[in-house]
Design an enzyme around this catalytic site. Structure first.
Site, PDB file in Angstrom:
ATOM      1  N   LYS A  22       0.824  -1.204   0.000  1.00  0.00           N
ATOM      2  CA  LYS A  22       0.000   0.000   0.000  1.00  0.00           C
ATOM      3  C   LYS A  22       0.861   1.260   0.000  1.00  0.00           C
ATOM      4  CE  LYS A  22      -1.675   1.655   4.027  1.00  0.00           C
ATOM      5  NZ  LYS A  22      -1.442   3.086   4.298  1.00  0.00           N
ATOM      6  N   ASN A  23       1.844   1.290   0.901  1.00  0.00           N
ATOM      7  CA  ASN A  23       2.611   2.527   1.068  1.00  0.00           C
ATOM      8  C   ASN A  23       3.505   2.837  -0.129  1.00  0.00           C
ATOM      9  OD1 ASN A  23       1.383   2.946   3.463  1.00  0.00           O
ATOM     10  ND2 ASN A  23       3.128   2.428   4.763  1.00  0.00           N
ATOM     11  N   CYS A 116      -4.555   8.323   9.919  1.00  0.00           N
ATOM     12  CA  CYS A 116      -4.837   7.598  11.157  1.00  0.00           C
ATOM     13  C   CYS A 116      -4.688   8.533  12.356  1.00  0.00           C
ATOM     14  CB  CYS A 116      -3.847   6.459  11.318  1.00  0.00           C
ATOM     15  SG  CYS A 116      -4.210   5.040  10.291  1.00  0.00           S
ATOM     16  N   ARG A 121       1.244  14.198  13.732  1.00  0.00           N
ATOM     17  CA  ARG A 121       1.731  13.983  12.368  1.00  0.00           C
ATOM     18  C   ARG A 121       1.800  15.255  11.522  1.00  0.00           C
ATOM     19  NH1 ARG A 121      -0.492   8.303  10.144  1.00  0.00           N
ATOM     20  NH2 ARG A 121       1.482   8.364   9.048  1.00  0.00           N
ATOM     21  N   ASP A 306       4.685   0.176  12.085  1.00  0.00           N
ATOM     22  CA  ASP A 306       3.440  -0.388  11.543  1.00  0.00           C
ATOM     23  C   ASP A 306       3.220  -1.845  11.946  1.00  0.00           C
ATOM     24  OD1 ASP A 306       2.811   2.000  10.401  1.00  0.00           O
ATOM     25  OD2 ASP A 306       3.325   1.432   8.348  1.00  0.00           O
ATOM     26  N   ARG A 398      -8.493  -0.215   4.675  1.00  0.00           N
ATOM     27  CA  ARG A 398      -7.540   0.770   4.149  1.00  0.00           C
ATOM     28  C   ARG A 398      -6.230   0.080   3.806  1.00  0.00           C
ATOM     29  NH1 ARG A 398      -6.301   5.536   7.839  1.00  0.00           N
ATOM     30  NH2 ARG A 398      -5.103   5.948   5.975  1.00  0.00           N
TER      31      ARG A 398
HETATM   32  C1  UD1 Z   1       4.805   6.513   6.558  1.00  0.00           C
HETATM   33  C2  UD1 Z   1       3.861   5.361   6.352  1.00  0.00           C
HETATM   34  C3  UD1 Z   1       3.322   4.868   7.679  1.00  0.00           C
HETATM   35  C4  UD1 Z   1       4.465   4.547   8.632  1.00  0.00           C
HETATM   36  C5  UD1 Z   1       5.445   5.722   8.716  1.00  0.00           C
HETATM   37  C6  UD1 Z   1       6.684   5.397   9.539  1.00  0.00           C
HETATM   38  C7  UD1 Z   1       2.855   5.804   4.198  1.00  0.00           C
HETATM   39  C8  UD1 Z   1       1.634   6.161   3.457  1.00  0.00           C
HETATM   40  N1  UD1 Z   1       2.749   5.790   5.515  1.00  0.00           N
HETATM   41  O1  UD1 Z   1       4.071   7.561   7.142  1.00  0.00           O
HETATM   42  O2  UD1 Z   1       2.528   3.708   7.451  1.00  0.00           O
HETATM   43  O3  UD1 Z   1       3.949   4.285   9.910  1.00  0.00           O
HETATM   44  O4  UD1 Z   1       5.881   6.111   7.411  1.00  0.00           O
HETATM   45  O5  UD1 Z   1       7.310   4.262   9.045  1.00  0.00           O
HETATM   46  O6  UD1 Z   1       3.892   5.546   3.621  1.00  0.00           O
HETATM   47  N2  UD1 Z   1       7.021  14.067  11.086  1.00  0.00           N
HETATM   48  C9  UD1 Z   1       7.111  15.405  11.410  1.00  0.00           C
HETATM   49  N3  UD1 Z   1       7.093  16.328  10.410  1.00  0.00           N
HETATM   50  C10 UD1 Z   1       6.989  15.968   9.090  1.00  0.00           C
HETATM   51  C11 UD1 Z   1       6.903  14.607   8.758  1.00  0.00           C
HETATM   52  C12 UD1 Z   1       6.920  13.676   9.772  1.00  0.00           C
HETATM   53  O7  UD1 Z   1       7.212  15.760  12.580  1.00  0.00           O
HETATM   54  O8  UD1 Z   1       6.967  16.853   8.228  1.00  0.00           O
HETATM   55  C13 UD1 Z   1       7.055  13.052  12.153  1.00  0.00           C
HETATM   56  C14 UD1 Z   1       5.781  12.222  12.249  1.00  0.00           C
HETATM   57  O9  UD1 Z   1       4.807  12.867  13.019  1.00  0.00           O
HETATM   58  C15 UD1 Z   1       6.315  10.967  12.883  1.00  0.00           C
HETATM   59  C16 UD1 Z   1       7.712  10.816  12.284  1.00  0.00           C
HETATM   60  O10 UD1 Z   1       8.047  12.107  11.804  1.00  0.00           O
HETATM   61  O11 UD1 Z   1       6.426  11.136  14.267  1.00  0.00           O
HETATM   62  C17 UD1 Z   1       7.833   9.840  11.149  1.00  0.00           C
HETATM   63  O12 UD1 Z   1       6.824  10.086  10.195  1.00  0.00           O
HETATM   64  P1  UD1 Z   1       6.981   9.734   8.661  1.00  0.00           P
HETATM   65  O13 UD1 Z   1       8.134   8.810   8.482  1.00  0.00           O
HETATM   66  O14 UD1 Z   1       6.956  10.992   7.883  1.00  0.00           O
HETATM   67  O15 UD1 Z   1       5.648   8.927   8.401  1.00  0.00           O
HETATM   68  P2  UD1 Z   1       4.659   9.029   7.173  1.00  0.00           P
HETATM   69  O16 UD1 Z   1       5.433   9.264   5.935  1.00  0.00           O
HETATM   70  O17 UD1 Z   1       3.543   9.927   7.513  1.00  0.00           O
END
Ligand code: UD1
Length: 419
Positions: A22-23, A116, A121, A306, A398
């Site tokens: 999915k991701n 979620c 986030r 995850d 999802r």
């Molecule tokens: C992706 C995955 C999700 C997985 C996560 C971590 C998808 C669609 N989703 O989510 O399933 O759980 O990676 O492996 O690919 N953060 C910030 N600022 C930002 C971006 C992130 O503070 O601009 C923080 C987030 O709140 C979190 C951490 O960084 O605490 C990691 O998030 P991130 O790796 O960006 O996760 P996603 O890409 O949202």
């Protein structure tokens, strides 16, 4: 609202085909905005999140066709650079249209995302990276309004911590920027490599995907291509851990154990016996119960956040006491009180959870709170004595394709019931 009714306590035996990730699919679908030629994808999972993204892309002008896990996306022209709240709020990955829209059209208005309910986030890293590449960004009424008066230009970007989404987003935008972009402290997830491989086939110049430094040399245009989405490592890990909760033996096909990174070692330490095959692997439990194992969630190749909920579902009936530390997301233990309703002994203190294994769970009515938490309840229900009724089950669709069918084929008693 649909529910899942599960009668637990049966060992599971059989084959489970693993779907496309999915991701990865979600990000690669977005990459279709970067070219006016068709992008043909194979192994695209049929999931609610994919359907949601299709809607969003369609309103940007992407023509979509295909069936049976094949999907062709063709963006001859971008007809709208606005990503509305209603389509973005339900899924965070849709925010990643911002960079490609900017790169191709020079302006975009994208709603801040939802997704979620697992912590705040934010998207600050995404916005800082695009700003470093020359985008002018304003926030207004819950929308990001961005433009690039002089086009995007390459930049050296050092992420303060690892973000999968920000790495992917910036990598996509940088493909069409002028000059070189270097991403430092980049995420190393297999899905980043998959996206990079697809972009490279589209003509992008990317080096180092899968390491913490990625270099992208911008090109004038990208072309179409054909790409097969890699297997879903989270689905793979969840079904492997399920054997820890139920016993039996599952053969997971169309996947690869090496995608699991540190999770493989933790599963083996817990007493799962993993035998690799050409097209996947088999998994069975060594004894009557798993052994308690401590885990800490980390960016890849560390233990994935995850799979934290799934691992907990395995630990609740393990022998001994295990500790879990969630370092990626706040508020990601919403499954713990639900598992406790089934007799699990879990105490949560901030980012730490302590699980004392009990010999058996008892079925109970529970509530699914987010995608990964939902799977842990399915696993617990299948291992428990008696009936478990999972409410708010829509979260599961999802991320898990044909869940009941895959599990029923292995002897699980699981049924979706509509109210
Ligand atoms: C992706 C995955 C999700 C997985 C996560 C971590 C998808 C669609 N989703 O989510 O399933 O759980 O990676 O492996 O690919 N953060 C910030 N600022 C930002 C971006 C992130 O503070 O601009 C923080 C987030 O709140 C979190 C951490 O960084 O605490 C990691 O998030 P991130 O790796 O960006 O996760 P996603 O890409 O949202």
């Amino acid at each position: 609202m649909d529910k899942l009714a599960i009668i637990g306590g049966r060992e599971l035996y059989g084959d489970i085909p693993i779907s496309g990730a999915k991701n990865s699919a979600l990000k690669i679908m977005v990459a279709a905005l970067l070219t006016d030629e068709p992008l043909a994808l194979k192994n695209v999972p049929e999931l609610a999140d994919v359907a949601m993204l299709k809607k969003l892309l369609a309103q940007h002008g992407v023509q979509l066709s295909g069936q049976d896990n094949q999907l062709t996306l063709h963006t001859k022209n971008i007809t709208s650079t606005i990503a509305p709240y209603d389509l973005v709020r339900k899924m965070r990955a849709s925010f990643n249209v911002l960079g490609p829209l900017l790169a191709r059209e020079g302006n975009a208005k994208v709603s801040l995302p939802g997704g979620c309910a697992i912590g705040s986030r934010p998207v600050d890293l995404h916005l800082k990276a695009l700003t470093a590449m020359g985008a002018q960004i304003d926030l207004e009424d819950g929308y990001v309004i961005a433009s690039t008066p002089n086009g995007l230009t390459g930049a050296s970007i050092s992420f303060p911590f690892v973000s999968v989404g920000a790495t992917e987003h910036t990598m996509m935008a940088a493909c069409l920027a002028k000059g070189q972009t270097v991403l430092k402290n980049a995420a190393r997830e297999p899905e980043i490599i998959d996206l990079a491989q697809c972009l490279i086939k589209m003509g992008a110049k990317i080096d180092g995907a899968g390491t913490s430094t990625i270099t992208i040399d911008g090109v004038d245009r990208l072309n179409g291509t054909t790409h097969q989405i890699l297997p879903d490592r989270i689905e793979t890990g969840a079904y492997a851990m399920l054997v820890g909760a139920t016993g039996g033996e599952l053969r997971l096909r169309d996947t690869d154990i090496t995608l699991l990174g540190a999770a493989q070692g933790s599963m083996e330490e817990a007493g799962l016996i993993i035998t690799p095959h050409d097209d996947g692997f088999s998994v069975r439990r060594e004894g009557e119960r798993c052994r308690a194992v401590n885990i800490v969630t980390e960016p890849y190749p560390g233990f994935p956040t995850d799979l934290q909920a799934s691992f907990m579902a395995m630990m609740v009936t393990a022998e001994g006491t295990s500790t879990i530390k969630e370092t990626i997301f706040e508020n990601r233990y919403m499954h713990a009180p639900e598992l406790s309703r089934m007799g699990a002994k879990i105490s949560v203190d901030g980012q730490n959870a302590t699980v004392t294994g009990v010999s058996r769970l008892k079925g109970a009515p529970v509530m699914a709170t987010d995608l990964r938490a939902s799977m842990s309840l399915v696993m617990a229900g299948l291992g428990a004595e008696g009936q478990t009724m999972i409410n708010r089950v829509y979260h599961l669709y999802r991320g898990f394709e044909r869940l009941e069918q895959k599990l029923s084929n292995c002897g699980a008693l699981i049924k979706r019931v509509s109210e």
